[in-house]
Scaffold this active site. Structure first.
Site, short mmCIF file in Angstrom:
data_model
loop_
_atom_site.label_atom_id
_atom_site.label_comp_id
_atom_site.label_asym_id
_atom_site.label_seq_id
_atom_site.Cartn_x
_atom_site.Cartn_y
_atom_site.Cartn_z
N SER A 111 0.86 -1.19 0.00
CA SER A 111 0.00 0.00 0.00
C SER A 111 0.89 1.24 0.00
O SER A 111 1.85 1.34 0.75
CB SER A 111 -0.98 -0.02 1.16
OG SER A 111 -0.31 -0.11 2.38
N GLY A 162 -5.39 0.93 5.81
CA GLY A 162 -4.72 -0.33 5.51
C GLY A 162 -5.61 -1.52 5.87
O GLY A 162 -5.61 -2.55 5.18
N ASP A 163 -6.37 -1.38 6.95
CA ASP A 163 -7.28 -2.46 7.36
C ASP A 163 -8.42 -2.61 6.37
O ASP A 163 -8.89 -3.72 6.10
CB ASP A 163 -7.82 -2.19 8.76
CG ASP A 163 -6.69 -2.06 9.79
OD1 ASP A 163 -5.63 -2.70 9.60
OD2 ASP A 163 -6.86 -1.32 10.77
N GLY A 204 -2.24 4.64 -3.75
CA GLY A 204 -2.91 3.39 -4.10
C GLY A 204 -2.08 2.17 -3.76
O GLY A 204 -1.42 2.14 -2.72
#
Lengths: 315, 315
Positions: free
Chosen positions: A224, A255-256, A229
């Site tokens: 990431s 990120g999760d 993106g």
């Protein structure tokens, strides 16, 4: 069902203060308490995507009770192994005037060998009934660095794909468990390979580092790139999913959200291009939401239209 | 037994951080969790003085459970009325390098009228069996400003002396309940009478303000003067208990130590001079201890020898 493993969940306490006096007494205007940790954010996002989800991990003490109770209230199915120690807290102090947030993350309770074995047995028993496993977040004190390698290996033995999001030694060693996907951000990838990657984005260097994790066992690496993106290095090729600048917002939990979308896409057997489009869009939508693990459907759909996915020439 | 009323107890969480990043992620080196609030500090000090003590108040939620469990573990007898809300937390961040502490005090749960009535009934039933009542600390949301006046009044009806430590309207209104002693510090006394008292200590002004609280109903007023000791205005005269500079230390809880000594001295029927000597010495000893509600016997005895108690001419 997607099994989400959270070995070090937390009770997240957030204090909103108009202007913090760092050497005095403050009276927060607003106090928010919710279960946290990366696994729980992933599970919450998966539920919002209407995926079947089951949280597993270890909890203890009154903070553990609070985490369990809040998950019941928010209808996220969870089965925790009890431990003697106390589930950790995280404290966030939001200074609304200065617009800065200070985070205080407790390390978590020390896990005994017997407690971890108890969890592992429960995990192994749940594997046959699941479609995929998400392994995410820090390891509490007492667990070995190769803990995620072992849990991913057990999933592989049961024929279930595992997705791994970890940092430092837990990520480096975790790749040996042959996870289907590992999802580091640039700083985590940098720490995993021990070479600088964050000073100016260089795709050749990043792909090289991702390949190193694949040599160590990872079957695919999705990096990431924050507002830029995702970059995915897989056995089928290299993809880039570019988002159009995320603007301001709350990067915690983005990120999760990416991880949740990757797990969901895997279970739905979507092609990589589509998995990455959804993951990049969901990450961007999560940044716009004030709370980790949440997003607005309208933001998600808008971002879906904005993401540009391209297959790269091999580098 | 001395009944200690703590209407708004807390779970005190302290994070020790080497050098705090107020705009980033911190990993505390040490995490301490203990029950707190003025009443619990007073009760802990009374126990250390080997006085018979009983804590009463209202608790709820998992933080309330944690407060109860910790009091059981430290052998402080407590009987709490259960409430629907969640007992508050306080959060302290200690920056060990810069030597500053930031405190974040949650307001506490809203108490319903029915919950307060439940507490009041339990309190009234306990009054005949006690020797004195300590009323101390902030009022949680939902309780009226004259709450301490009512509780002190019930004690007076039962023939039991009440000692009151409160701030703002709770102190101003509380005096009407005819408490045997109120113990403000200078800033609290200033807020109670609405006249400046803290810019340069003027005994005439302070005695005048104390007399105002006595006109409102208080039978005696003991003003704590931080490092300078105590000034007591009573029906029997005016006393000054002077300490010899307290040096550096932790002033949190010093007022609670003074309150504990005043309650103990009252129950032991000590003359004012001796009560004040002990209270001033215990306050000074508490400053030297790192944790509120604790002191070293050696410090207490050393300070006892240092305190100078004098009776003042009427002013």
């Amino acid at each position: 069902v997607i099994l989400v493993v959270t070995l070090n969940p937390a009770l997240d306490v957030t204090h909103h203060v108009a202007r913090v006096d760092w050497a005095g007494v403050n009276r927060p205007e607003r106090v928010l308490v919710r279960p946290g940790g990366k696994g729980i954010n992933v599970a919450r996002t998966l539920r919002a995507l209407r995926a079947d989800v089951q949280v597993m991990g270890m909890t203890g003490g009154v903070t553990g009770d609070a985490v369990r109770a809040a998950l019941v209230a928010s209808e996220v199915p969870a089965a925790f192994t009890g431990i003697a120690g106390q589930t950790r807290r995280t404290f966030a102090v939001v200074d609304s005037e200065r617009r800065v947030t200070a985070l205080f993350n407790e390390p978590g309770p020390r896990i005994s060998a017997a407690e971890y074995q108890g969890f592992r047995a429960q995990y192994a028993a749940a594997l046959p009934g699941c479609a995929a496993v998400v392994l995410t977040g820090s390891l509490p004190p007492g667990l070995p660095d190769d803990c995620y390698a072992e849990l991913a290996g057990l999933a592989a033995q049961a024929g279930r794909p595992a997705l791994l999001d970890a940092d430092g030694a837990a990520l480096r060693r975790g790749a040996a468990g042959r996870p289907a996907v590992v999802k580091p951000n640039l700083a985590e990838l940098e720490r995993a390979v021990g070479r600088p990657l964050t000073s100016g984005y260089d795709p050749v260097l990043v792909v090289g580092a991702a390949r190193e994790l694949m040599s160590a066992g990872a079957q695919a690496v999705v990096v990431s790139l924050a507002a830029d993106g995702l970059l995915a290095v897989t056995a089928e090729g290299i993809w880039r999913a570019a988002t159009r600048g995320r603007g301001t917002g709350n990067p915690t939990g983005a990120g999760d959200a990416v991880m949740a979308a990757l797990a969901h896409g895997l279970v739905l057997r979507l092609p990589w291009a589509e998995r990455l489009r959804r993951a990049a869009a969901l990450g961007a939508a999560a940044v716009a939401a004030p709370v980790a693990g949440e997003f607005l459907a309208a933001d998600y759909h808008r971002e879906m239209a904005r993401v540009r996915v391209s297959r790269r020439e091999e580098t």
